[in-house]
Design an enzyme around this catalytic site. Structure first.
Site, PDB file in Angstrom:
ATOM      1  CB  SER A 136      -5.599   8.901 -25.765  1.00 18.10           C
ATOM      2  OG  SER A 136      -4.642   9.936 -25.599  1.00 18.10           O
ATOM      3  CE1 TYR A 138      -6.890   9.708 -20.419  1.00 21.33           C
ATOM      4  CE2 TYR A 138      -4.890  10.248 -21.646  1.00 21.33           C
ATOM      5  CZ  TYR A 138      -6.272  10.120 -21.592  1.00 21.33           C
ATOM      6  OH  TYR A 138      -7.038  10.406 -22.705  1.00 21.33           O
TER       7      TYR A 138
END
Length: 231
Positions: free
Chosen positions: A139, A152
Site C-alpha cells: 500500500s 495499518y
C-alpha cells in the site's frame, strides 16, 4: 490478448474481493490457471473465464495449515505453482490512541502472518525448480504513515520490508519477487472510508494489469517495486 502466461499457474489470495477478482480475471485472460483462495467463494466466478482453468479453495490465510493445504490442492489440480499473489489484507481501526487491540491483531495476522505463510508455502518448490514469482500487495501507506492509519501503516511497512529482504535473499535463485503499493482503489472497503470522498480512485483492473506486467517480464528482469497512485 496474447496468452503470455499460458501453461503457468497462479494463486491469488483474497480472491473474492474487488481487487482479488480483478487480478484473477487479468491473470486468466493472460492464459494462466488460477487458484482463488479466500474464506468466501467469489460470486459469479464462472464469468471470469474457462472454469477448467479456475479453482476456488476455501482458505483462511491466517492459518498456516489452511495455506499449506490450499497450495497442495492447487498443485494437485494444476501440477505446479508459478505465481503467488499475496493480495488478502485488512484495513481496520488504526490509531494507537484508540487501543483497538482486537483490530490490530486481525491486521497483523492477515497483513503480515498471512503474507509470510503464503511465501513459506510455495518457496521451497520455486527454489527447487529455479523459477517462480511472488507478488506482495502492499500500500502507499507502506511508504508514508498517515495519522489515522498508524497500525495499518505499520503492517504495510512490514510487507514492504519483507519484500525488500526477500528480493535480496532470492538473488541468483531464479525466483523473483515484486512489491506493489497501490494508492486508494475503488473497492467495497474503500467505499466505506470517509476520507476519500470526492477523490478519483484507481480501478482494481489498474492493479491487476500492473501485476501481469511484472510477471510477464523476461526471466532475467526482476521488477522489484511498483507504486501506483491516482493522479
Amino acid at each position: 490478448m496474447t496468452k503470455q502466461l499460458m501453461g503457468k499457474t497462479a494463486i491469488v489470495t483474497g480472491a473474492s474481493g474487488g481487487m482479488g477478482m480483478a487480478i484473477t480475471k487479468e491473470l486468466a485472460n493472460a492464459g494462466a490457471n488460477v487458484a482463488l483462495a479466500d474464506k468466501e467463494k467469489p460470486k459469479n466466478i464462472e464469468e471470469i473465464g474457462n472454469m477448467e482453468k479456475l479453482l476456488y479453495i476455501q482458505t483462511d490465510v491466517t492459518n498456516k495449515h489452511d495455506v499449506g493445504s490450499m497450495v497442495e490442492r492447487a498443485k494437485q489440480a494444476f501440477g505446479h505453482i508459478d505465481i503467488y499473489v499475496n493480495n488478502a489484507g485488512k484495513m481496520g481501526s488504526s490509531r494507537v490512541l484508540q487501543g483497538d487491540v482486537s483490530n490490530w491483531d486481525q491486521m497483523i495476522d492477515l497483513n503480515i502472518k498471512g503474507v509470510l505463510y503464503g511465501i513459506n508455502s510455495v518457496l521451497s518448490d520455486m527454489l527447487e525448480k529455479k523459477s517462480g514469482h511472488i507478488v506482495n500487495i502492499d500500500s502507499d501507506a507502506g511508504h508514508e504513515v498517515y495519522e489515522r492509519l498508524t497500525v495499518y501503516s505499520a503492517t504495510k511497512f512490514a510487507v514492504r520490508a519483507l519484500s525488500t529482504g526477500l528480493e535480496k535473499e532470492l538473488a541468483n535463485t531464479g525466483v523473483r519477487t515484486t512489491n506493489i503499493s497501490p494508492g486508494m482503489v475503488e473497492t467495497p472497503l474503500s467505499a466505506k472510508s470517509p476520507f476519500e470522498n470526492g477523490r478519483k480512485k484507481l480501478n482494481p483492473a489498474d492493479i491487476a494489469k500492473t501485476i501481469v506486467y511484472a510477471v510477464t517480464q523476461p526471466d532475467y528482469v526482476n521488477v522489484n517495486e511498483i507504486t501506483v497512485r491516482p493522479v
